[in-house]
Design a protein around this motif. Structure first.
Motif, PDB file in Angstrom:
ATOM      1  N   ASP A 105      -5.827  10.244  -2.352  1.00 34.69           N
ATOM      2  CA  ASP A 105      -7.088   9.796  -1.772  1.00 34.69           C
ATOM      3  C   ASP A 105      -7.234   8.305  -2.091  1.00 34.69           C
ATOM      4  O   ASP A 105      -8.023   7.889  -2.946  1.00 34.69           O
ATOM      5  CB  ASP A 105      -8.246  10.603  -2.366  1.00 34.69           C
ATOM      6  CG  ASP A 105      -9.568  10.345  -1.648  1.00 34.69           C
ATOM      7  OD1 ASP A 105      -9.599   9.494  -0.731  1.00 34.69           O
ATOM      8  OD2 ASP A 105     -10.579  10.964  -2.026  1.00 34.69           O
ATOM      9  N   TRP A 106      -6.438   7.496  -1.385  1.00 37.66           N
ATOM     10  CA  TRP A 106      -6.282   6.084  -1.751  1.00 37.66           C
ATOM     11  C   TRP A 106      -7.542   5.257  -1.530  1.00 37.66           C
ATOM     12  O   TRP A 106      -7.724   4.198  -2.147  1.00 37.66           O
ATOM     13  CB  TRP A 106      -5.111   5.459  -0.989  1.00 37.66           C
ATOM     14  CG  TRP A 106      -5.222   5.506   0.502  1.00 37.66           C
ATOM     15  CD1 TRP A 106      -4.774   6.490   1.328  1.00 37.66           C
ATOM     16  CD2 TRP A 106      -5.827   4.529   1.345  1.00 37.66           C
ATOM     17  NE1 TRP A 106      -5.063   6.188   2.642  1.00 37.66           N
ATOM     18  CE2 TRP A 106      -5.710   4.987   2.677  1.00 37.66           C
ATOM     19  CE3 TRP A 106      -6.453   3.298   1.107  1.00 37.66           C
ATOM     20  CZ2 TRP A 106      -6.205   4.263   3.758  1.00 37.66           C
ATOM     21  CZ3 TRP A 106      -6.943   2.582   2.182  1.00 37.66           C
ATOM     22  CH2 TRP A 106      -6.805   3.066   3.497  1.00 37.66           C
ATOM     23  N   VAL A 107      -8.460   5.743  -0.682  1.00 34.25           N
ATOM     24  CA  VAL A 107      -9.701   5.003  -0.443  1.00 34.25           C
ATOM     25  C   VAL A 107     -10.524   4.895  -1.727  1.00 34.25           C
ATOM     26  O   VAL A 107     -11.274   3.930  -1.927  1.00 34.25           O
ATOM     27  CB  VAL A 107     -10.519   5.692   0.670  1.00 34.25           C
ATOM     28  CG1 VAL A 107     -11.869   5.010   0.854  1.00 34.25           C
ATOM     29  CG2 VAL A 107      -9.744   5.673   1.986  1.00 34.25           C
ATOM     30  N   GLN A 158      -0.597   4.916   0.309  1.00 31.66           N
ATOM     31  CA  GLN A 158      -1.141   5.404   1.569  1.00 31.66           C
ATOM     32  C   GLN A 158      -0.167   6.310   2.317  1.00 31.66           C
ATOM     33  O   GLN A 158      -0.526   6.883   3.347  1.00 31.66           O
ATOM     34  CB  GLN A 158      -1.531   4.224   2.458  1.00 31.66           C
ATOM     35  CG  GLN A 158      -2.597   3.331   1.849  1.00 31.66           C
ATOM     36  CD  GLN A 158      -2.948   2.140   2.727  1.00 31.66           C
ATOM     37  OE1 GLN A 158      -2.896   2.223   3.946  1.00 31.66           O
ATOM     38  NE2 GLN A 158      -3.296   1.025   2.111  1.00 31.66           N
ATOM     39  N   GLY A 172       0.798  -1.225   0.000  1.00 33.49           N
ATOM     40  CA  GLY A 172       0.000   0.000   0.000  1.00 33.49           C
ATOM     41  C   GLY A 172       0.827   1.270   0.000  1.00 33.49           C
ATOM     42  O   GLY A 172       0.623   2.154   0.857  1.00 33.49           O
ATOM     43  N   ASN A 218      -6.580  -7.327   1.486  1.00 33.85           N
ATOM     44  CA  ASN A 218      -7.620  -6.305   1.538  1.00 33.85           C
ATOM     45  C   ASN A 218      -8.902  -6.929   2.099  1.00 33.85           C
ATOM     46  O   ASN A 218      -9.412  -7.916   1.560  1.00 33.85           O
ATOM     47  CB  ASN A 218      -7.863  -5.758   0.130  1.00 33.85           C
ATOM     48  CG  ASN A 218      -8.815  -4.564   0.125  1.00 33.85           C
ATOM     49  OD1 ASN A 218      -9.738  -4.478   0.928  1.00 33.85           O
ATOM     50  ND2 ASN A 218      -8.590  -3.649  -0.785  1.00 33.85           N
TER      51      ASN A 218
END
Length: 285
Positions: A75-77, A68, A65, A189
């Motif tokens: 805005d990784w979400v 992050q 990741g 995930n």
């Protein structure tokens, strides 16, 4: 997104020793073994003269990741995996150690509120010889980072599928527990395992990993165009168009034109195209 810092991000080389167990676990995760007494499946699951399934190059030496990192301001979400491709320069071999070298190659800004595309490349090399084994490219759609600037302005056109009827299709059913097996190859995930978190992310239940779906499509191409000989697969690329739910049957439709195979994959139960604009290049027999 801080474009300057994303472009300047330095990835440390990732060393990945490849053992037989990991190779067999990956193959089981993408559904190899549905033909348990067939040599075409056993070549990837039985330690005698074991071969490594080619799409495993997408998974090993993964950077995790990295988006992050707070200083990148991504805005990784809202990140989605848009496209994936790999080219085989030589086959993977169990017992060898590989090194992944990563870099961000380009960013295409679609504008404020429209997101951007991030292009990333991995060069996978055998550690001892430093020989290039595979080139892997990924495109990520950063839905929340439009207006941050970019390096290119034009999106490469997707591979166009032939307008004629498909030459055939391969039906492969995924296991209900497929995501729980596949995640053991390194992608933990929680939307692939936790029903509550999957619903929070907008899915009715945990979804199958995109790269697992790619592995299923690769199985179909090996069956349809390579006589199940993995060394004949030179390259493969596709677009992710919709998620797959574990337990669904994936129908991969294909078109053969010389050494090029075009394809798309559909979730049969929902009649939804899940992989699109696929293109594989095959070495002659």
């Amino acid at each position: 997104m801080n474009l300057e810092k994303v472009l300047a991000h330095q990835f440390k080389p990732i060393i990945h020793p490849l053992n037989e167990r990991d190779c067999m676990l990956y193959a089981a995760g993408i559904g190899v073994g549905a033909r348990p007494e067939d040599a075409s499946d056993l070549q990837f699951l039985y330690e005698q003269n074991l071969k490594v399934f080619p799409s495993f190059v997408n998974v090993i030496a993964h950077p995790g990741g990295w988006v992050q990192a707070p200083e990148l301001e991504v805005d990784w979400v809202k990140l989605l995996h848009g496209e994936q491709s790999f080219e085989m320069h030589q086959p993977l071999q169990a017992g060898k150690t590989y090194v992944g070298h990563f870099r961000v190659t380009d960013v295409l800004d679609k504008g404020p509120g429209k997101g951007c595309l991030l292009y990333m490349r991995k060069e996978l090399r055998e550690q001892e010889s430093n020989e290039l084994v595979s080139t892997v490219d990924a495109v990520y759609f950063l839905r929340g980072d439009g207006g941050s600037g970019g390096t290119v302005q034009n999106v490469p056109a997707p591979h166009a599928l032939p307008e004629r009827a498909p030459d055939g299709q391969v039906l492969l059913t995924t296991l209900p527990q497929a995501a729980l097996i596949y995640r053991l190859s390194g992608d933990y995930n929680p939307i692939h395992a936790d029903p509550a978190l999957a619903r929070k992310a907008g899915f009715e239940r945990p979804i199958l990993h995109g790269l697992c779906s790619l592995g299923v499509a690769t199985r179909a191409i090996l069956q349809a165009a390579c006589d199940d000989q993995p060394e004949r697969l030179k390259s493969l690329k596709l677009r992710f168009s919709s998620p797959v739910y574990p337990g669904e049957t994936i129908a991969t439709e294909y078109w053969k034109d010389g050494n090029v195979v075009s394809f798309r994959a559909r979730a049969v139960e929902r009649d939804v195209v899940v992989l699109n604009n696929g293109r594989a290049e095959i070495h002659p027999a």
